[in-house]
Design a protein around this motif. Structure first.
Motif, PDB file in Angstrom:
ATOM      1  N   LYS A  24       0.898  -1.188   0.268  1.00 36.91           N
ATOM      2  CA  LYS A  24       0.040   0.006   0.085  1.00 36.91           C
ATOM      3  C   LYS A  24       0.966   1.376  -0.072  1.00 36.91           C
ATOM      4  N   ALA A  25       2.167   1.147   0.520  1.00 38.63           N
ATOM      5  CA  ALA A  25       3.100   2.215   0.623  1.00 38.63           C
ATOM      6  C   ALA A  25       3.225   2.925  -1.007  1.00 38.63           C
ATOM      7  N   TYR A  26       2.957   2.404  -2.012  1.00 38.46           N
ATOM      8  CA  TYR A  26       3.022   2.907  -3.323  1.00 38.46           C
ATOM      9  C   TYR A  26       1.701   3.240  -4.112  1.00 38.46           C
ATOM     10  N   MET A  34       2.119   7.026  -1.854  1.00 35.86           N
ATOM     11  CA  MET A  34       2.089   7.454  -0.627  1.00 35.86           C
ATOM     12  C   MET A  34       3.565   7.697  -0.007  1.00 35.86           C
ATOM     13  N   LEU A  35       4.345   6.797  -0.099  1.00 33.79           N
ATOM     14  CA  LEU A  35       5.667   6.850   0.658  1.00 33.79           C
ATOM     15  C   LEU A  35       6.430   8.102   0.396  1.00 33.79           C
ATOM     16  N   VAL A  36       6.312   8.683  -0.875  1.00 35.13           N
ATOM     17  CA  VAL A  36       7.007   9.542  -1.389  1.00 35.13           C
ATOM     18  C   VAL A  36       6.553  11.098  -0.620  1.00 35.13           C
ATOM     19  N   ALA A 114       2.417   4.770   5.790  1.00 34.42           N
ATOM     20  CA  ALA A 114       1.051   4.762   5.701  1.00 34.42           C
ATOM     21  C   ALA A 114       0.545   6.051   6.274  1.00 34.42           C
ATOM     22  N   ARG A 115       1.185   7.140   6.880  1.00 35.48           N
ATOM     23  CA  ARG A 115       0.922   8.206   7.541  1.00 35.48           C
ATOM     24  C   ARG A 115       1.344   9.368   6.695  1.00 35.48           C
ATOM     25  N   PRO A 116       1.009   9.732   5.430  1.00 36.65           N
ATOM     26  CA  PRO A 116       1.645  10.684   4.361  1.00 36.65           C
ATOM     27  C   PRO A 116       1.437  12.116   4.702  1.00 36.65           C
ATOM     28  N   LEU A 228      -4.464  15.621   1.081  1.00 33.90           N
ATOM     29  CA  LEU A 228      -3.144  16.030   0.658  1.00 33.90           C
ATOM     30  C   LEU A 228      -3.488  17.150  -0.437  1.00 33.90           C
ATOM     31  N   ARG A 229      -4.556  17.013  -1.408  1.00 27.51           N
ATOM     32  CA  ARG A 229      -4.741  17.848  -2.460  1.00 27.51           C
ATOM     33  C   ARG A 229      -5.173  18.919  -1.864  1.00 27.51           C
ATOM     34  N   GLU A 230      -5.834  19.228  -0.800  1.00 29.25           N
ATOM     35  CA  GLU A 230      -6.179  20.529  -0.172  1.00 29.25           C
ATOM     36  C   GLU A 230      -4.901  21.288   0.483  1.00 29.25           C
ATOM     37  N   ARG A 231      -4.253  20.522   1.112  1.00 34.97           N
ATOM     38  CA  ARG A 231      -2.986  20.935   1.752  1.00 34.97           C
ATOM     39  C   ARG A 231      -1.840  21.393   0.452  1.00 34.97           C
TER      40      ARG A 231
END
Length: 238
Positions: A24-26, A34-36, A114-116, A228-231
């Motif tokens: 799931k990290a990818y 996600m990991l990036v 898992a906490r992006p 993430l999109r909003e941030r």
């Protein structure tokens, strides 16, 4: 040059609950794996000099290709993880072992891929507290818990908390704890459990964030993507 802090992203876990075919990290979130997102945040923390990605066994090429494509200018060190979280953390510590023993690395900040959404301030706070006290982790109070007794349903009193990452620790104590755990065959549920068992470090807590979402189930993907999109819109161009 003084001792440096190392930031670590753990991406060696499975993705079964989230519904991912692989790791799931990818999973893609707002244009990046996600990991990036966590690797990019670490690159924005001035107090952290080095970044390590712990990848799942057999995924070296996937990890290196993903980071090279999505975060081309980042200096990332790659370490193959183990079958458990504890084993992955120990593999990371063995990678840093010589520098820890030489005093070149004084603190390690460990974060779940898992906490992006963890922000740079959270990493900096964890690191500062760990350097001062030995260990630190973010926590959120858990409210509204209840239990069923013979008298009926009762509210659970007390100050229960939900622990998050990043968690940070002084490097020497952390390495020593994992060496002792290896001798005993002990595996902790998270980093702090090993520290608490084998050292005298009093791990400090600091306020976590409700936005520091852990992507565990399929529904979490859409939430993380939107946050993430909003941030990122608020922050402007990357």
């Amino acid at each position: 040059m003084g001792a440096e802090a190392v930031g670590v992203v753990l991406a060696a876990g499975m993705g079964t609950r989230v519904g991912a075919d692989g790791n799931k990290a990818y999973l893609p979130l707002d244009g990046r794996s996600m990991l990036v997102w966590s690797l990019d945040t670490l690159a924005r923390v001035p107090e952290i000099a080095r970044t390590v990605l712990v990848f799942r066994q057999g995924e070296s090429e996937l990890a290196r290709t993903t980071v090279g494509r999505e975060l081309a200018n980042a200096a990332v060190e790659f370490v193959e993880g183990g079958p458990t979280r504890h084993a992955s953390e120990y593999a990371m510590l063995r990678h840093l072992e010589a520098d820890i023993e030489a005093g070149a690395v004084d603190a390690v900040v460990i974060h779940d891929a898992a906490r992006p959404l963890a922000d740079a301030a959270m990493f900096a706070t964890a690191l500062a507290l760990a350097r001062e006290f030995g260990g630190a982790l973010p926590a959120l109070p858990v409210n509204g818990l209840a239990r069923v007794t013979e008298r009926g349903v009762e509210t659970v009193p007390g100050s229960l908390v939900r622990v998050q990452t990043p968690q940070a620790f002084r490097a020497r104590e952390l390495l020593d704890a994992y060496r002792r755990a290896e001798r005993d065959g002990f595996e902790g549920t998270d980093t702090s459990s090993c520290i608490e068992r084998y050292t005298d470090v009093a791990v400090r807590t600091f306020p976590g964030s409700a936005a520091n979402l852990k992507v565990t189930y399929a529904g979490d993907i859409g939430i993380a993507h939107r946050l993430l999109r909003e941030r990122n819109r608020s922050a402007g161009p990357r």
